[in-house]
Motif scaffolding. Structure first.
Motif, PDB file in Angstrom:
ATOM      1  N   UNK A 118       4.292 -41.700  -4.445  1.00 22.69           N
ATOM      2  CA  UNK A 118       3.227 -41.016  -5.192  1.00 22.69           C
ATOM      3  C   UNK A 118       2.965 -39.706  -4.450  1.00 22.69           C
ATOM      4  N   UNK A 119       3.363 -38.590  -5.051  1.00 22.03           N
ATOM      5  CA  UNK A 119       3.303 -37.292  -4.377  1.00 22.03           C
ATOM      6  C   UNK A 119       2.060 -36.536  -4.826  1.00 22.03           C
ATOM      7  N   UNK A 120       1.221 -36.184  -3.866  1.00 21.40           N
ATOM      8  CA  UNK A 120       0.021 -35.384  -4.119  1.00 21.40           C
ATOM      9  C   UNK A 120       0.217 -34.044  -3.426  1.00 21.40           C
ATOM     10  N   UNK A 121       0.096 -32.955  -4.188  1.00 29.25           N
ATOM     11  CA  UNK A 121       0.264 -31.607  -3.654  1.00 29.25           C
ATOM     12  C   UNK A 121      -1.045 -30.861  -3.829  1.00 29.25           C
ATOM     13  N   UNK A 122      -1.562 -30.268  -2.760  1.00 29.28           N
ATOM     14  CA  UNK A 122      -2.803 -29.500  -2.878  1.00 29.28           C
ATOM     15  C   UNK A 122      -2.517 -28.023  -2.674  1.00 29.28           C
ATOM     16  N   UNK A 123      -3.342 -27.196  -3.326  1.00 25.43           N
ATOM     17  CA  UNK A 123      -3.204 -25.743  -3.217  1.00 25.43           C
ATOM     18  C   UNK A 123      -4.585 -25.117  -3.288  1.00 25.43           C
ATOM     19  N   UNK A 124      -4.803 -24.106  -2.445  1.00 24.58           N
ATOM     20  CA  UNK A 124      -6.048 -23.331  -2.496  1.00 24.58           C
ATOM     21  C   UNK A 124      -5.856 -22.005  -3.213  1.00 24.58           C
ATOM     22  N   UNK A 125      -4.734 -21.873  -3.937  1.00 22.45           N
ATOM     23  CA  UNK A 125      -4.441 -20.682  -4.744  1.00 22.45           C
ATOM     24  C   UNK A 125      -4.304 -19.424  -3.910  1.00 22.45           C
ATOM     25  N   UNK A 126      -3.838 -19.570  -2.662  1.00 29.12           N
ATOM     26  CA  UNK A 126      -3.592 -18.388  -1.842  1.00 29.12           C
ATOM     27  C   UNK A 126      -2.373 -17.622  -2.352  1.00 29.12           C
TER      28      UNK A 126
END
Length: 292
Positions: free
Chosen positions: A159-167
Motif C-alpha cells: 500500500x503506497x502512500x505518497x505525500x507532497x507539499x506542492x514545492x
C-alpha cells in the motif's frame, strides 16, 4: 469493479479522517495504486500512513525523501567499500555479492514477503525526474539487481502512500498512476473532534477559546505560515502543563495570548500580526474578528 476487494479503512482512535478521505484510501488500496496526498503542512498527510498501517495491521516502511535522494536509493545499494575491506582483511565471503546488496525502503517493501504500507514522504523535495524514475518499479512492483542479475518482485503489492507539499509540480506520467486526494484543512467542528481525541478531558470553555484564537490567527491576511493542527495540539499541551489561562472576552489582544510562539513560528508572521493588531478595526476584521 465487482472483483475489487475494499478494505474498510475508517480512521483510527488516534486519527479523525473525513468520509472523503476514508473513501479515497479504500479506493487506492482496492485499485492497488499509489495514493498521492497533498495539503498544507500540518494536515496529517504523513500521520495518515501510520494510521493506515495500524488499522490494517501492517508494517510501515518509511522513505523520507530529501533534495539529494535518487530513485535508485530506494531500491538497493551495493556496498563496494565493505567488499573491498573484506577482501583485504579476509573477512566474509567476498565471492557472494549478495552479502553486499542492501535494500532501500522500496526494496524492503518488495522483498518483505507480506503486504506492507510504504510511505514515500515529501516526494516533491527530490529532483523533478525522481518520480519518473520510479514509474517502472511502481507499475511492475519489481526491480533488477544489476550486480547479481536477479529480479526482486513483490509477492503482494504494498500500500503506497505518497505525500507532497506542492514545492514542485509532479510529472503527468506519475500523476496518471496515482489516486489523488487533497486534504482540506479541518473546519472547526472537525478540529474539535481532533482535539478531543488527544485531550478527551479538555473543558468546553478552554476548547472554545483555543479554537477561536487559533482560527482567528489563521484568518489574518499576509501570514507566510499559518498555524497548523500539530501546532494547535502542542499549544494546548503547553497551556495544560503550565496552567496558563486564555484571555476572557470575545476579542483578545495579541499580547494577552500566552505562548504565542507555539503557534507562530516565523518572525515575519509575528511582525505581520503586530502590524495587523495596530490597524483600525474595520481593516483588522478578516472573517471573524480576533484583535482588539
Amino acid at each position: 469493479m465487482s472483483n475489487l476487494q475494499f478494505h474498510q479503512f475508517r480512521g483510527t482512535e488516534g486519527y479523525v479522517a473525513s468520509r472523503a478521505l476514508q473513501d479515497v484510501v479504500n479506493v487506492a488500496i482496492a485499485l492497488e495504486r499509489p495514493l498521492l496526498l497533498k495539503g498544507e503542512p500540518g494536515t496529517g498527510k504523513t500521520l495518515l500512513a501510520h494510521h493506515i498501517a495500524e488499522a490494517l495491521d501492517m508494517e510501515i516502511i518509511l522513505w523520507n525523501v530529501k533534495s539529494t535522494t535518487k530513485a535508485r536509493d530506494g531500491l538497493y545499494t551495493y556496498d563496494t567499500v565493505q567488499r573491498l575491506n573484506d577482501a583485504r582483511f579476509g573477512d566474509g565471503d567476498v565471492k557472494d555479492i549478495r552479502h553486499y546488496i542492501k535494500y532501500g525502503p522500496l526494496g524492503r517493501a518488495f522483498a518483505s514477503g507480506k503486504r506492507v504500507v510504504l510511505l514515500i514522504d515529501e516526494v516533491d523535495k527530490a529532483d523533478i525526474e525522481f518520480p519518473n524514475d520510479l514509474l517502472f518499479e511502481l507499475d511492475e512492483m519489481r526491480f533488477h539487481v544489476l550486480e547479481t542479475d536477479e529480479w526482486v518482485k513483490a509477492d503482494q503489492r504494498p500500500v503506497v502512500i505518497v505525500t507532497s507539499n506542492s514545492e514542485k509540480e509532479l510529472p503527468d506520467a506519475f500523476l496518471r498512476r496515482c489516486v489523488f486526494h487533497y486534504i482540506d484543512f479541518p473546519d472547526e467542528a472537525q478540529m474539535r473532534a481532533i482535539i478531543e481525541v488527544h485531550f478527551p478531558d479538555l473543558g468546553v470553555e478552554l476548547m472554545g477559546k483555543a479554537c477561536k484564537i487559533f482560527f482567528g490567527l489563521r484568518e489574518v491576511p499576509g501570514l507566510r505560515k499559518r498555524p497548523s493542527t500539530s501546532e494547535l495540539l502542542d499549544w494546548i499541551r503547553v497551556l495544560l502543563a503550565s496552567g496558563a489561562k486564555l484571555p476572557e472576552g470575545d476579542v483578545p489582544s495579541l499580547e494577552s495570548v500566552p505562548f504565542l510562539g507555539a503557534l507562530v513560528k516565523m518572525q515575519e508572521d509575528t511582525e505581520t500580526l503586530s502590524r495587523h493588531a495596530n490597524r483600525p478595526a474595520d481593516v483588522r476584521t478578516a472573517g471573524r474578528r480576533f484583535f482588539s
